[in-house]
Motif scaffolding. Structure first.
Motif, PDB file in Angstrom:
ATOM      1  N   ALA A 168       0.798  -1.335   0.010  1.00 33.46           N
ATOM      2  CA  ALA A 168       0.109   0.040   0.106  1.00 33.46           C
ATOM      3  C   ALA A 168       0.992   1.316   0.027  1.00 33.46           C
ATOM      4  O   ALA A 168       0.737   2.311  -0.635  1.00 33.46           O
ATOM      5  N   LEU A 169       1.799   1.187   0.746  1.00 39.50           N
ATOM      6  CA  LEU A 169       2.719   2.354   0.876  1.00 39.50           C
ATOM      7  C   LEU A 169       3.591   2.492  -0.458  1.00 39.50           C
ATOM      8  O   LEU A 169       3.733   3.920  -1.074  1.00 39.50           O
ATOM      9  N   GLY A 170       3.914   1.624  -1.215  1.00 34.81           N
ATOM     10  CA  GLY A 170       4.607   1.617  -2.491  1.00 34.81           C
ATOM     11  C   GLY A 170       3.476   2.102  -3.749  1.00 34.81           C
ATOM     12  O   GLY A 170       3.768   2.952  -4.328  1.00 34.81           O
ATOM     13  N   ALA A 171       2.328   1.848  -3.594  1.00 31.13           N
ATOM     14  CA  ALA A 171       1.130   2.143  -4.436  1.00 31.13           C
ATOM     15  C   ALA A 171       0.964   3.711  -4.180  1.00 31.13           C
ATOM     16  O   ALA A 171       0.816   4.481  -5.124  1.00 31.13           O
ATOM     17  N   ILE A 172       0.884   4.150  -2.833  1.00 32.11           N
ATOM     18  CA  ILE A 172       0.887   5.438  -2.621  1.00 32.11           C
ATOM     19  C   ILE A 172       1.963   6.184  -3.276  1.00 32.11           C
ATOM     20  O   ILE A 172       1.490   7.421  -3.638  1.00 32.11           O
ATOM     21  N   TYR A 173       2.898   5.962  -3.054  1.00 30.53           N
ATOM     22  CA  TYR A 173       4.036   6.437  -3.394  1.00 30.53           C
ATOM     23  C   TYR A 173       4.291   6.620  -4.957  1.00 30.53           C
ATOM     24  O   TYR A 173       4.401   7.706  -5.608  1.00 30.53           O
ATOM     25  N   MET A 174       3.849   5.422  -5.701  1.00 33.89           N
ATOM     26  CA  MET A 174       3.623   5.456  -7.023  1.00 33.89           C
ATOM     27  C   MET A 174       2.696   6.546  -7.658  1.00 33.89           C
ATOM     28  O   MET A 174       2.842   7.247  -8.477  1.00 33.89           O
ATOM     29  N   ALA A 175       1.457   6.491  -7.074  1.00 31.64           N
ATOM     30  CA  ALA A 175       0.513   7.423  -7.515  1.00 31.64           C
ATOM     31  C   ALA A 175       0.938   8.688  -7.092  1.00 31.64           C
ATOM     32  O   ALA A 175       0.501   9.706  -8.151  1.00 31.64           O
ATOM     33  N   ALA A 176       1.477   8.925  -5.937  1.00 32.50           N
ATOM     34  CA  ALA A 176       1.857  10.547  -5.499  1.00 32.50           C
ATOM     35  C   ALA A 176       2.870  11.137  -6.334  1.00 32.50           C
ATOM     36  O   ALA A 176       2.908  12.261  -6.624  1.00 32.50           O
ATOM     37  N   SER A 177       3.648  10.173  -6.724  1.00 33.96           N
ATOM     38  CA  SER A 177       4.971  10.776  -7.699  1.00 33.96           C
ATOM     39  C   SER A 177       5.011  10.614  -8.987  1.00 33.96           C
ATOM     40  O   SER A 177       5.758  11.282  -9.849  1.00 33.96           O
ATOM     41  N   GLY A 178       3.904   9.820  -9.575  1.00 35.94           N
ATOM     42  CA  GLY A 178       3.574   9.496 -10.964  1.00 35.94           C
ATOM     43  C   GLY A 178       4.828   8.660 -11.710  1.00 35.94           C
ATOM     44  O   GLY A 178       4.617   8.536 -12.875  1.00 35.94           O
ATOM     45  N   HIS A 179       5.336   7.944 -10.724  1.00 39.28           N
ATOM     46  CA  HIS A 179       6.029   6.878 -11.367  1.00 39.28           C
ATOM     47  C   HIS A 179       5.333   5.659 -11.887  1.00 39.28           C
ATOM     48  O   HIS A 179       4.614   5.501 -11.158  1.00 39.28           O
ATOM     49  N   ASN A 180       5.925   4.906 -12.846  1.00 36.58           N
ATOM     50  CA  ASN A 180       5.385   3.694 -13.153  1.00 36.58           C
ATOM     51  C   ASN A 180       6.014   2.667 -12.605  1.00 36.58           C
ATOM     52  O   ASN A 180       7.535   2.749 -12.597  1.00 36.58           O
ATOM     53  N   PRO A 181       5.477   1.403 -12.110  1.00 35.72           N
ATOM     54  CA  PRO A 181       6.194   0.482 -11.582  1.00 35.72           C
ATOM     55  C   PRO A 181       7.346  -0.110 -12.501  1.00 35.72           C
ATOM     56  O   PRO A 181       6.943  -0.256 -13.604  1.00 35.72           O
ATOM     57  N   THR A 182       8.361  -0.492 -11.933  1.00 38.03           N
ATOM     58  CA  THR A 182       9.523  -1.063 -12.730  1.00 38.03           C
ATOM     59  C   THR A 182       9.886  -2.317 -12.027  1.00 38.03           C
ATOM     60  O   THR A 182       9.632  -2.348 -10.834  1.00 38.03           O
ATOM     61  N   PRO A 183      10.720  -3.316 -12.657  1.00 33.16           N
ATOM     62  CA  PRO A 183      11.176  -4.575 -12.011  1.00 33.16           C
ATOM     63  C   PRO A 183      11.876  -4.031 -10.935  1.00 33.16           C
ATOM     64  O   PRO A 183      11.830  -4.858  -9.763  1.00 33.16           O
ATOM     65  N   ALA A 184      12.604  -2.973 -10.979  1.00 27.47           N
ATOM     66  CA  ALA A 184      13.381  -2.595  -9.693  1.00 27.47           C
ATOM     67  C   ALA A 184      12.550  -2.095  -8.609  1.00 27.47           C
ATOM     68  O   ALA A 184      12.876  -2.688  -7.312  1.00 27.47           O
ATOM     69  N   SER A 185      11.465  -1.452  -8.857  1.00 30.17           N
ATOM     70  CA  SER A 185      10.679  -1.048  -7.620  1.00 30.17           C
ATOM     71  C   SER A 185       9.698  -2.273  -7.324  1.00 30.17           C
ATOM     72  O   SER A 185       9.575  -2.476  -5.987  1.00 30.17           O
ATOM     73  N   ASP A 186       9.751  -3.326  -8.037  1.00 30.38           N
ATOM     74  CA  ASP A 186       9.106  -4.756  -7.503  1.00 30.38           C
ATOM     75  C   ASP A 186       9.937  -5.357  -6.687  1.00 30.38           C
ATOM     76  O   ASP A 186       9.575  -5.823  -5.551  1.00 30.38           O
ATOM     77  N   SER A 187      11.336  -5.207  -7.155  1.00 25.88           N
ATOM     78  CA  SER A 187      12.404  -5.840  -5.986  1.00 25.88           C
ATOM     79  C   SER A 187      12.452  -5.249  -4.797  1.00 25.88           C
ATOM     80  O   SER A 187      12.665  -5.855  -3.699  1.00 25.88           O
ATOM     81  N   VAL A 188      12.374  -3.946  -5.043  1.00 26.86           N
ATOM     82  CA  VAL A 188      12.515  -3.130  -3.604  1.00 26.86           C
ATOM     83  C   VAL A 188      11.195  -3.362  -2.721  1.00 26.86           C
ATOM     84  O   VAL A 188      11.519  -3.533  -1.408  1.00 26.86           O
ATOM     85  N   LEU A 189      10.199  -3.466  -3.064  1.00 24.64           N
ATOM     86  CA  LEU A 189       8.900  -3.737  -2.681  1.00 24.64           C
ATOM     87  C   LEU A 189       9.084  -5.030  -1.702  1.00 24.64           C
ATOM     88  O   LEU A 189       8.784  -5.296  -0.551  1.00 24.64           O
ATOM     89  N   ARG A 190       9.581  -6.054  -2.708  1.00 24.80           N
ATOM     90  CA  ARG A 190       9.759  -7.399  -1.802  1.00 24.80           C
ATOM     91  C   ARG A 190      10.888  -7.333  -0.764  1.00 24.80           C
ATOM     92  O   ARG A 190      10.699  -8.006   0.322  1.00 24.80           O
ATOM     93  N   ILE A 191      11.947  -6.507  -0.589  1.00 23.23           N
ATOM     94  CA  ILE A 191      12.789  -6.596   0.004  1.00 23.23           C
ATOM     95  C   ILE A 191      12.277  -5.876   1.228  1.00 23.23           C
ATOM     96  O   ILE A 191      12.545  -6.264   2.387  1.00 23.23           O
TER      97      ILE A 191
END
Length: 172
Positions: A36-59
């Motif tokens: 949820a925090l990642g989704a809020i950040y993506m929505a607020a910043s306008g960034h699109n999810p990337t494989p790197a952001s998926d890895s960061v979320l998993r970590i």
């Protein structure tokens, strides 16, 4: 209690696996927080999810799980599901494991999932194939406890901890 005998057998495998399922349900909820925090950040910043952001979320999720387990195991010797199923984890002295040992137990417990997850990732399997591999790994790891002299899980043997039956509190 301190000084519990090292030869004491673990609670039954069915009870430990019921606790495992309950723990999984709680971890699902806990895992929603970084998502949820990642989704809020993506929505607020306008960034699109990337494989790197998926890895960061998993970590971050793995770190949240580690903090959860290390804190409960080292403070109380039990998570909520362990309390429900009357199971506790102890170190060599019979007391809840110290944080470093609890962290070692968490790292060793990743063997429930890691081999199958890595195999699935390296093989390019679909999510469902990977999930099936992880499920098979869980069953195999659980059954390996039957080969331990005290029926302990092998991650407990690696970390120097053991699971014991916890006596439910007596009614007053």
């Amino acid at each position: 209690a301190a000084g519990a005998p090292a030869c004491e057998r673990a609670p039954g495998l069915a009870r430990r696996m019921a606790c495992f399922v309950y723990e999984g349900m709680l971890l699902f909820g806990l895992g929603l927080i970084p998502g949820a925090l990642g989704a809020i950040y993506m929505a607020a910043s306008g960034h699109n999810p990337t494989p790197a952001s998926d890895s960061v979320l998993r970590i971050f999720t793995l770190a949240a799980f580690g903090i959860y387990f290390v804190w409960f195991w080292s403070q109380r010797g039990q998570t909520l599901p362990m309390q429900t199923w009357h199971i506790r984890v102890v170190g060599p002295d019979g007391a809840p494991p110290r944080p470093a040992r609890a962290l070692a137990r968490f790292a060793a417990a990743c063997l429930w999932f890691a081999p199958a997850s890595v195999l699935a990732a390296l093989s390019g399997w679909t999510r469902w194939q990977g999930l099936a591999a992880v499920a098979g790994g869980i069953v195999a790891w659980a059954l390996l406890a039957l080969m331990h002299p005290q029926r302990q899980f092998w991650h407990d043997a690696i970390a120097g901890t053991r699971l014991l039956a916890a006596q439910p509190p007596r009614p007053r």
